[in-house]
Each structure stands twice: as structure tokens, then as C-alpha cells.
Design an enzyme around this catalytic site. Structure first.
Site, PDB file in Angstrom:
ATOM      1  N   GLY A 251       0.813  -1.212   0.000  1.00 28.27           N
ATOM      2  CA  GLY A 251       0.000   0.000   0.000  1.00 28.27           C
ATOM      3  C   GLY A 251       0.842   1.255   0.000  1.00 28.27           C
ATOM      4  O   GLY A 251       0.523   2.243  -0.684  1.00 28.27           O
ATOM      5  N   ASP A 252       1.939   1.250   0.758  1.00 32.29           N
ATOM      6  CA  ASP A 252       2.857   2.391   0.780  1.00 32.29           C
ATOM      7  C   ASP A 252       3.463   2.618  -0.604  1.00 32.29           C
ATOM      8  O   ASP A 252       3.621   3.760  -1.045  1.00 32.29           O
ATOM      9  CB  ASP A 252       3.987   2.144   1.783  1.00 32.29           C
TER      10      ASP A 252
END
Length: 307
Positions: A251-252
């Protein structure tokens, strides 16, 4: 300039085992120590995309020194605030035959008022055309309004911001118009205390975040791909084929790909494509993805307009 904030960084001790047997002695097949933290992951991907960023956060003690030594190999620009307490260690266990991931995350250091003040002083340099990406958990003695207070501060200085958190902390920042927010479909459902029966349900609830102030909404859906919802259109990226090795940081990576590309191009669709490629490439890697893997995955992703 892009600034990333990792308020509670860690050393991630990642262990590979064939199977995890509770209450017994387990032996690893391999292990690796990695500098961890959501903002750190963002900075690493930005470096792979040949974009400069400055990583900010609280680092302390013997583990903090080890953390910074591990991070030196990444050649990142950093400006950490030194604190008295130790940087935390997170243990992540991947049981190959069970296809399971188990995480045991440390709490992190207690931050004094003076240490917090020293950190905030660094943000006074942020200004026009800068973006501050805030993500991850908060250490002890830091109020839940920390990210909201920072958003107000840097917005008054002319900078934009991105918030990657969940729950009320996310909702509270929306009136300040974050550049992008990225819940996964489960987090989005939890935000509005609902369940999704269709993809349209996800889109409808993502639009609620736009109505509350977000400029762009990314929704990751694991094997079902991802959505980009803007005030005018909805786009979908397919999930490329590959073996998920370690979902930590995916997600980052998606946020890094989106924000970094958007700062260069102001093209939300291309930014979405790059973000989806970065997220999937990291999921297919033991550590945060490298540029060659991102390029490979990029070619397997198609972005289509749904509405």
C-alpha cells in the site's frame, strides 16, 4: 520536494518458516532485518522512481542506530529527530506451507514534549509545491490529533499533504483536502460501518470521501485490482499475475507511485497506473520493489474507465 513522515519507524525482523507451530520451538529457513515504517517504504519507492524525498521521523537508542545503519544502504535523504527511547522492533513470520503471515509489532518509544517540538521545527521549511506524506502508527505520548495538527500547519505554509491512516483520524483530515487517500476495501467499509456486496458499493462509499474533501481516492482490493475515484470518473486497474511473497509495504508503494508521478505529470490516470504497478511489484518481492520489477509489472496492468 516530497517529505515522508514515519512517526514510529521500526526494524522489521522478517522470518521465513515452513510452518509455524504455536508453543513449540520453530526454526527459520531464512531471515532478514529491514528498516521498516510506512513513510520509509514510500521514500524507498520514490528513490527507485528517481524522485527525491526527505524522510522524517523519531529514532532512538541502540536499535535506532541499527535502523539508521540499515537505511544507509538505501541512500535516502533523511532528517530524523533523535529521541531517548529505543526504536521498536517488529517481528514478521511468513509460514510458507501454511500460506500465513503473522506479525508482532512493538509499541515504540515514548516521545517527550521537547522531542516533539524539535520534530515540528523541521516542518517549518515546508512550503509551496511541497507534499508531506504522513502514514503509520503513532508512538507513545503523541496525541491522536498529531497528523491533523501537522496537516493544518503545512497547509498554512502552502504545502499539500497525503494521509495514509484509518478511522476517525482519516475522516478528521478530509476537510483539509488531502491530495489522495488510500483505504483498502475493508478499511473503507469499516469507515462507514457497512459491508460491500458489489463493486458499485465500493465506488459509492469512496465518493463519500470525495464529498468530505479528499481530492483523489484510491481503493486497493487485493486480487480484484484497485480503483481510482475522482470527482468526474472512476477507473479500475486489474491485478497482475504473480506470486505474493510479502504484502508488507504494498500500500505504501502504491501511494509513492501515485504521488511521485502526480507531482511530475499532474495526470491522475498515469499516476494510478504507476501506483498500481509499484504496489503489485512490492507484493511480488521480499522487500520493497526495485525499478526493474516495477517496470515489468507496469506492462501487465491495464487501466480502464468504468464511468
Amino acid at each position: 520536494m516530497i517529505y515522508t513522515i514515519t512517526a514510529n519507524p521500526s526494524i522489521d525482523y522478517v522470518l521465513q518458516v515452513d510452518a509455524l507451530n504455536n508453543g513449540e520451538v520453530n526454526r527459520t529457513t531464512s531471515d532478514v532485518k529491514l528498516p521498516g515504517g510506512k513513510g520509509i517504504n514510500v521514500s524507498i519507492i520514490l528513490k527507485e522512481l528517481e524522485l527525491d524525498s526527505t524522510a522524517l521521523g523519531f529514532v532512538g537508542g541502540a536499535t535506532g542506530l541499527m535502523f539508521e545503519k540499515l537505511l544507509q544502504k538505501k541512500n535516502l535523504n533523511t532528517s530524523f529527530t533523535t529521541v531517548e527511547d529505543d526504536t521498536r522492533i517488529n517481528v514478521k513470520i511468513n509460514a510458507t506451507k501454511q500460506d500465513e503471515e503473522t506479525e508482532i509489532n512493538g509499541t515504540g518509544p515514548a516521545i517527550s514534549a521537547d522531542e516533539k517540538s524539535a520534530f515540528l521545527d523541521q516542518l517549518k521549511q515546508v512550503g509551496n509545491d511541497d507534499v508531506v506524506i504522513m502514514s503509520g502508527s503513532l508512538p507513545k505520548q503523541i496525541a491522536d490529533t498529531f497528523y491533523l495538527d501537522i496537516a493544518k500547519m503545512i497547509q498554512a505554509q502552502g504545502a499539500d499533504f497525503v494521509i495514509d491512516t484509518t478511522g476517525q483520524a482519516l475522516l478528521d483530515t478530509l476537510p483539509l483536502h488531502p491530495l489522495v487517500v488510500k483505504p483498502n476495501n475493508h478499511e473503507l467499509a469499516d469507515l462507514f460501518n457497512t459491508t460491500f456486496k458489489s463493486e458499485q458499493d465500493i465506488v459509492d462509499n469512496a465518493r463519500k470521501l470525495l464529498d468530505k474533501g479528499a481530492k483523489h481516492v484510491l481503493v486497493s482490493m487485493a486480487g480484484d485490482g484497485a480503483l481510482l475515484v475522482t470527482k468526474d470518473h472512476v477507473y479500475k486497474a486489474n491485478a497482475p499475475k504473480g506470486t505474493v511473497i510479502n504484502s508488507v509495504g504494498a500500500g505504501d508503494s502504491m501511494i509513492a507511485g501515485f504521488v511521485g508521478t502526480f507531482m511530475k505529470t499532474k495526470d491522475a490516470i498515469e499516476s494510478f497506473h504507476e501506483g498500481a504497478a509499484c504496489g503489485s511489484a512490492t507484493a511480488f518481492s521480499q522487500d520493497i520493489a526495485v525499478r526493474s520489477k516495477i517496470n515489468e509489472v507496469y506492462n501487465d496492468i491495464t487501466v480502464s474507465q468504468l464511468s
